[in-house]
Design a protein around this motif. Structure first.
Motif, short mmCIF file in Angstrom:
data_model
loop_
_atom_site.label_atom_id
_atom_site.label_comp_id
_atom_site.label_asym_id
_atom_site.label_seq_id
_atom_site.Cartn_x
_atom_site.Cartn_y
_atom_site.Cartn_z
N SER A 74 0.82 -1.21 0.00
CA SER A 74 0.00 0.00 0.00
C SER A 74 0.85 1.26 0.00
CB SER A 74 -0.93 0.02 1.22
OG SER A 74 -1.69 1.21 1.23
N LEU A 75 0.52 2.19 -0.89
CA LEU A 75 1.14 3.51 -0.91
C LEU A 75 0.26 4.55 -0.23
CD1 LEU A 75 2.31 3.54 -4.65
CD2 LEU A 75 3.64 2.85 -2.64
N THR A 76 -0.96 4.15 0.15
CA THR A 76 -1.97 5.11 0.60
C THR A 76 -2.44 4.85 2.03
OG1 THR A 76 -3.76 3.77 -0.32
CG2 THR A 76 -2.78 5.45 -1.76
N HIS A 77 -1.68 4.09 2.81
CA HIS A 77 -2.08 3.75 4.17
C HIS A 77 -3.42 3.02 4.18
CE1 HIS A 77 -0.70 4.39 8.32
NE2 HIS A 77 -1.97 4.34 8.67
N GLY A 78 -3.55 2.10 3.24
CA GLY A 78 -4.76 1.29 3.17
C GLY A 78 -5.71 1.77 2.10
N VAL A 79 -6.59 0.86 1.68
CA VAL A 79 -7.54 1.15 0.61
C VAL A 79 -8.52 2.25 1.01
CG1 VAL A 79 -9.48 0.17 -0.67
CG2 VAL A 79 -7.34 -1.11 -0.48
N ALA A 80 -9.06 2.18 2.22
CA ALA A 80 -10.08 3.14 2.63
C ALA A 80 -9.53 4.56 2.62
CB ALA A 80 -10.61 2.78 4.02
N ASN A 81 -8.33 4.76 3.15
CA ASN A 81 -7.74 6.09 3.16
C ASN A 81 -7.48 6.59 1.74
OD1 ASN A 81 -6.47 8.37 4.65
ND2 ASN A 81 -4.60 7.63 3.67
N LEU A 83 -9.08 5.69 -1.07
CA LEU A 83 -10.35 5.97 -1.76
C LEU A 83 -10.97 7.28 -1.27
CD1 LEU A 83 -12.03 2.46 -1.96
CD2 LEU A 83 -11.30 3.89 -3.88
N ALA A 84 -10.79 7.59 0.02
CA ALA A 84 -11.35 8.82 0.56
C ALA A 84 -10.65 10.05 -0.03
CB ALA A 84 -11.23 8.82 2.07
N ARG A 85 -9.41 9.90 -0.48
CA ARG A 85 -8.63 11.05 -0.92
C ARG A 85 -8.46 11.11 -2.44
NH1 ARG A 85 -6.64 13.06 3.79
NH2 ARG A 85 -6.62 11.59 5.55
N TRP A 86 -8.22 9.97 -3.08
CA TRP A 86 -7.93 9.97 -4.51
C TRP A 86 -8.71 8.85 -5.21
CZ3 TRP A 86 -3.67 9.40 -1.00
CH2 TRP A 86 -3.11 10.62 -0.61
N PRO A 87 -10.05 8.88 -5.16
CA PRO A 87 -10.82 7.76 -5.70
C PRO A 87 -10.57 7.51 -7.19
CG PRO A 87 -12.23 9.67 -5.25
CD PRO A 87 -10.91 9.94 -4.61
N ARG A 466 -15.88 12.99 12.30
CA ARG A 466 -16.56 13.22 11.01
C ARG A 466 -16.12 14.54 10.40
NH1 ARG A 466 -21.03 11.41 14.03
NH2 ARG A 466 -21.93 13.52 14.00
N THR A 467 -15.88 15.54 11.26
CA THR A 467 -15.39 16.83 10.75
C THR A 467 -14.00 16.68 10.15
OG1 THR A 467 -16.70 18.04 12.39
CG2 THR A 467 -14.83 19.20 11.38
N LEU A 468 -13.13 15.95 10.84
CA LEU A 468 -11.79 15.72 10.30
C LEU A 468 -11.87 14.95 8.98
CD1 LEU A 468 -9.72 14.73 13.47
CD2 LEU A 468 -9.84 16.96 12.34
N ASP A 469 -12.78 13.98 8.90
CA ASP A 469 -12.94 13.22 7.66
C ASP A 469 -13.31 14.15 6.51
OD1 ASP A 469 -12.40 10.90 9.03
OD2 ASP A 469 -14.50 10.33 9.26
N ARG A 470 -14.25 15.08 6.76
CA ARG A 470 -14.67 15.99 5.70
C ARG A 470 -13.54 16.91 5.26
NH1 ARG A 470 -19.44 16.18 8.85
NH2 ARG A 470 -18.75 18.10 9.87
N LEU A 471 -12.68 17.28 6.21
CA LEU A 471 -11.56 18.17 5.89
C LEU A 471 -10.35 17.43 5.35
CD1 LEU A 471 -11.72 20.52 9.04
CD2 LEU A 471 -12.53 21.00 6.71
N GLY A 472 -10.40 16.11 5.34
CA GLY A 472 -9.26 15.32 4.87
C GLY A 472 -8.09 15.32 5.84
N LEU A 473 -8.39 15.43 7.14
CA LEU A 473 -7.36 15.48 8.16
C LEU A 473 -7.43 14.23 9.03
CD1 LEU A 473 -7.83 19.18 9.35
CD2 LEU A 473 -6.27 18.33 7.60
N GLY A 474 -6.33 13.96 9.73
CA GLY A 474 -6.37 12.82 10.63
C GLY A 474 -5.09 12.67 11.43
N PHE A 475 -5.11 11.68 12.31
CA PHE A 475 -3.97 11.33 13.13
C PHE A 475 -3.91 9.83 13.23
CE2 PHE A 475 -2.44 9.94 17.31
CZ PHE A 475 -1.18 10.51 17.32
N ASP A 476 -2.76 9.26 12.90
CA ASP A 476 -2.63 7.80 12.91
C ASP A 476 -1.16 7.46 13.02
OD1 ASP A 476 -3.29 5.16 12.80
OD2 ASP A 476 -4.26 5.22 10.84
#
Length: 477
Positions: A74-81, A83-87, A466-476
């Motif tokens: 994975s180059l995208t930290h998993g499929v879900a991440n 798809l959320a950013r570059w579908p 959910r707000t972070l998801d909409r803004l494309g932000l996160g912590f992991d």
């Protein structure tokens, strides 16, 4: 032993620091996986190119030698991440990731790198009922993107490793390899040196200066990692080694400084150091090994927001890490953060919950390392100084594999190449930076708390997440 397992297995050999000014075609800053791949790939692309690599400490001593040894496609930290950013680009990103993993394996074989390479795939285990549906969706989406994947029930998951916590699992038979990362780093270094790359340890780049057709790098030797220095001073290090200053002039520069402060100050808000802790058991005896039932060497993780990752080694240890990732105020990288007894105890408790048949087994190594985390969980590339410098960082825990891709793209950008890699949106657009302190610390702590609550409440994400998801932000991690 309060030390990483991998350097204990392969201490490697030290290399001398820089001892004079230098003129090269390409300077690589950082002796972790990004820098090592950049040096090796550059020398392969152009055998006549003068390439030098400088590392402030020793090769692979930081994140590149302190991770769990998972090499992911994975180059995208998993499929879900992804798809959320570059579908629209996800099928291409997945193909490039598979090709990258194949290329890592080919390099290991071509250069005879003895690093315990095992291409045994991965199991993602559901350990809570709500995770089963998520794994089913993950398998379906992964298949549409060209990945081989299948969903198994609890018995199928326990056929991989015998844990009573497994309710189901997603099996990816070719997506992951495991390695001994320190040995991989040393092998890449030896391969690069065979192609003429000069490697200097104990040589820290303090600053870069644009000189028109070239870039000048100010390099300091004789300093402990983490100390500070001002040009022209005569101070000595804690070991009473004289501090010396040199200049390396290069046509092009790759910056692979990872979690450490970049010589380009404007990049310092784009990553935060996330401390991840790892345990390694003593080697298992025959009865313990049979009770574990984990004979295929697969990499395993669970499907929670706060997740564990774990794998076996060739001498029958289990390496167990993750879950309790920490950020300290001010992006603290002090060595005292390498120990956190509360986290170590929690990880041990979780280990014996997962494998109760091993209760009483001792942990021979305990360590921690800092991950360079970006808000989108993936690497990003930053050209600077008239595009003569390219920085790549922000791998967020998956850099063992994707660092090769990161280095490859950095070299492409320095050469002005137009190809399917450099046209990716992930390459062309940077992530959102983290806010300055104290907002950074407060936001990360709030996010950690919300992720833990989501795990406890059947995966439900609260308004903050959910707000972070909409803004494309996160912590992991």
């Amino acid at each position: 032993m309060r030390a990483p397992l991998w350097p204990a297995v392969d201490p490697g050999s030290s290399r001398a620091p820089l001892e004079s000014d230098l003129l090269v075609d390409l300077l690589v800053v950082g002796g972790g996986f990004t820098g090592l791949w950049a040096a090796l790939l550059a020398a392969r692309r152009d055998p006549g190119r003068r390439v030098a690599l400088v590392e402030a400490g020793t090769l692979g001593w930081a994140a590149s030698g302190r991770n769990g040894g998972f090499v992911s496609a994975s180059l995208t930290h998993g499929v879900a991440n992804g798809l959320a950013r570059w579908p629209g680009e996800m099928a291409l990103l997945e193909r490039l990731g598979r090709e990258n993993l194949d290329a890592v394996e080919q390099t290991v074989r071509e250069y005879g790198i003895d690093c315990g390479w095992t291409r045994s795939g991965e199991l993602v285990a559901a350990v809570r009922p709500w995770q089963v549906a998520e794994l089913r969706e993950l398998v379906e989406v992964s298949g549409r993107l060209g990945n081989e994947a299948r969903l198994v029930d609890g018995d199928g998951a326990r056929a991989v490793a015998n844990s009573p916590t497994y309710l189901a699992g997603a099996v990816f038979p070719h997506s992951t390899a495991t390695v001994e990362p320190s040995r991989l780093a040393r092998g890449l270094a030896r391969a690069a040196e065979r192609l003429g790359v000069q490697i200097f340890e104990g040589s820290r780049v303090e600053a870069l200066r644009d000189e028109g057709s070239r870039v000048a790098a100010w390099v300091v030797t004789g300093l402990p990692v983490g100390s500070r220095h001002r040009w022209g001073t005569t101070e000595t290090s804690q070991k009473s080694t004289p501090v010396r200053e040199f200049t390396v002039r290069a046509d092009r520069v790759v910056l692979g400084t990872g979690v450490f402060p970049s010589p380009l100050r404007r990049l310092r808000l784009f990553t935060v150091p996330v401390w991840d802790h790892v345990l390694s058991t003593e080697p298992l005896g025959d009865r313990q090994w049979d009770a574990l039932g984990w004979k295929g060497g697969e990499g395993i993780s669970d499907a929670g927001n706060q997740f564990h990752y774990y794998r076996t080694t060739q001498d029958r240890r289990v390496v167990w890490g993750g879950y309790d990732a920490h950020y300290y105020f001010g992006s603290d990288l002090a060595q005292r953060r390498m120990r956190r007894e509360q986290t170590e105890k929690r990880l041990a408790e979780h280990f014996f919950t997962t494998f109760p048949q091993l209760r009483g087994l001792r942990f021979g190594h305990v360590w921690a390392g800092a991950i360079d985390t970006s808000t989108r969980f993936t690497p990003f590339w930053t050209p600077a100084l008239g595009r003569k410098v390219v920085s790549v960082q922000g791998y967020t825990g998956l850099g063992v594999g994707s660092s090769r891709f990161g280095a490859q793209v950095a070299l492409d950008l320095l050469e002005g190449a137009q190809n399917e890699r450099t046209r990716l949106t992930m390459v062309r657009r940077p992530p959102v930076p983290f806010p300055p302190e104290p907002l950074r610390w407060a936001g990360i702590q709030l996010t950690r708390s919300a992720l833990a609550r989501a795990d406890a409440e059947n995966g439900r994400r609260n308004r903050w997440l959910r707000t972070l998801d909409r803004l494309g932000l996160g912590f992991d991690s």
